[in-house]
Design a protein around this motif. Sequence first.
Motif, short mmCIF file in Angstrom:
data_model
loop_
_atom_site.label_atom_id
_atom_site.label_comp_id
_atom_site.label_asym_id
_atom_site.label_seq_id
_atom_site.Cartn_x
_atom_site.Cartn_y
_atom_site.Cartn_z
N ILE A 92 8.50 2.46 12.47
CA ILE A 92 8.47 1.40 11.42
C ILE A 92 7.92 2.05 10.41
O ILE A 92 8.03 1.95 9.13
CB ILE A 92 7.90 -0.11 10.78
N LEU A 93 6.42 2.98 10.62
CA LEU A 93 5.67 3.26 9.08
C LEU A 93 6.09 4.23 8.83
O LEU A 93 5.28 5.53 7.89
CB LEU A 93 4.46 3.08 9.71
N ALA A 94 7.02 5.31 9.27
CA ALA A 94 7.56 6.93 9.26
C ALA A 94 8.34 6.48 7.76
O ALA A 94 9.16 6.52 7.86
CB ALA A 94 8.14 7.21 10.47
N LEU A 95 8.00 7.02 7.12
CA LEU A 95 8.43 7.13 5.51
C LEU A 95 9.33 8.37 5.49
O LEU A 95 9.34 9.23 5.59
CB LEU A 95 6.95 7.43 4.53
N GLU A 127 0.81 -0.70 -0.16
CA GLU A 127 0.07 0.30 -0.26
C GLU A 127 1.04 1.15 -0.06
O GLU A 127 0.09 2.53 -0.11
CB GLU A 127 -1.24 0.04 1.04
N GLY A 128 2.14 0.84 0.44
CA GLY A 128 3.41 1.92 0.15
C GLY A 128 3.50 2.99 1.39
O GLY A 128 3.65 4.03 1.47
N HIS A 129 3.22 2.04 2.43
CA HIS A 129 3.40 3.04 3.74
C HIS A 129 4.23 2.54 4.37
O HIS A 129 4.77 2.83 5.15
CB HIS A 129 2.31 2.22 4.47
N LEU A 130 5.79 1.83 3.57
CA LEU A 130 7.01 1.54 3.88
C LEU A 130 7.62 0.33 3.26
O LEU A 130 7.33 0.23 2.29
CB LEU A 130 6.56 0.99 5.06
N ASP A 131 8.87 0.81 3.27
CA ASP A 131 9.87 0.85 1.69
C ASP A 131 10.18 -0.79 1.71
O ASP A 131 9.94 -1.81 3.14
CB ASP A 131 11.14 0.99 2.13
N PRO A 132 9.23 -2.46 0.74
CA PRO A 132 9.12 -3.76 0.58
C PRO A 132 10.92 -4.50 1.03
O PRO A 132 10.46 -4.99 1.73
CB PRO A 132 8.78 -4.18 -0.88
N ALA A 133 11.70 -3.48 1.16
CA ALA A 133 13.31 -4.28 1.54
C ALA A 133 13.00 -4.14 3.11
O ALA A 133 13.64 -4.61 3.87
CB ALA A 133 14.09 -3.82 0.81
N GLU A 134 12.44 -3.47 3.69
CA GLU A 134 12.14 -3.31 5.27
C GLU A 134 11.06 -3.86 5.78
O GLU A 134 11.05 -4.13 7.15
CB GLU A 134 11.58 -1.61 5.73
N ALA A 135 10.52 -4.67 5.08
CA ALA A 135 9.45 -5.74 5.62
C ALA A 135 9.73 -7.00 6.83
O ALA A 135 9.40 -7.13 8.17
CB ALA A 135 8.51 -6.12 4.58
N ALA A 136 10.80 -7.52 6.12
CA ALA A 136 11.71 -8.44 7.30
C ALA A 136 12.73 -7.84 8.19
O ALA A 136 12.06 -8.26 9.68
CB ALA A 136 12.56 -9.03 6.27
N PRO A 137 13.31 -7.02 8.71
CA PRO A 137 14.02 -6.50 9.47
C PRO A 137 12.68 -5.65 10.78
O PRO A 137 12.66 -5.70 11.95
CB PRO A 137 15.11 -4.98 8.58
N ALA A 138 11.60 -4.42 9.86
CA ALA A 138 10.58 -4.35 10.71
C ALA A 138 9.81 -5.49 11.39
O ALA A 138 9.04 -5.02 12.57
CB ALA A 138 9.76 -3.48 9.82
N ALA A 139 9.28 -7.03 11.26
CA ALA A 139 8.64 -7.07 11.74
C ALA A 139 10.30 -8.22 12.57
O ALA A 139 9.48 -8.77 13.70
CB ALA A 139 8.58 -8.84 10.15
#
Length: 194
Positions: free
Chosen positions: A191-194, A142-154
Amino acid sequence: MSKRDEIIAAAVRLAEGAQPGQANLSVRAVAKEAGVGPSTLRHYFPSQADLHEAVALRSIDTIINDFSIADRTLEPADRLYECCAQFLPTHEHREVQLETWFSMHLHALGDEKRAVSRRLLEHGHRVTYDSLRRWLNLLAEEGHLDPAEAAPAATALFTTIDGIALHSIITPETMTVEAGHEQVKWTIARILAL
């Protein structure tokens, strides 16, 4: 559905329909609920411990709720918080939840580790991490975070949640239920701060 899955489903129904601590997962009761003979049940689950472990693993698979994570009309941080909050202790069950969390970790570690506890803990961690990652991937799409950040954010969210549980045991006067929830909200905001 395989016969093994039907037996597990029957045992889960019995467990869910019972009063807390009163589930009768005997071979006879589960076999009757599943519509099979005791020998058929024993074919799939040679011991009662095998059956109990299968029921626990299935429960872990179905306990995590996606709530409104896919509802784009709601704020992304609110959706993610709602999902993450289910992993945090609540007022009415805090002591039992924290004791269970600690006991599972304690039994899975050290020289005396119990293999079943280790398998349940590993499975629970995997299912939890996969859920966090799935939610974050959805928000990334949805554009709320960089896809590359999903794993480290989890990983960051999972670490935060586990840390809250640990600090709730060690310093319950400062890591209150409210403080734990505020910490998760703070982490999500970062995490969601772009």
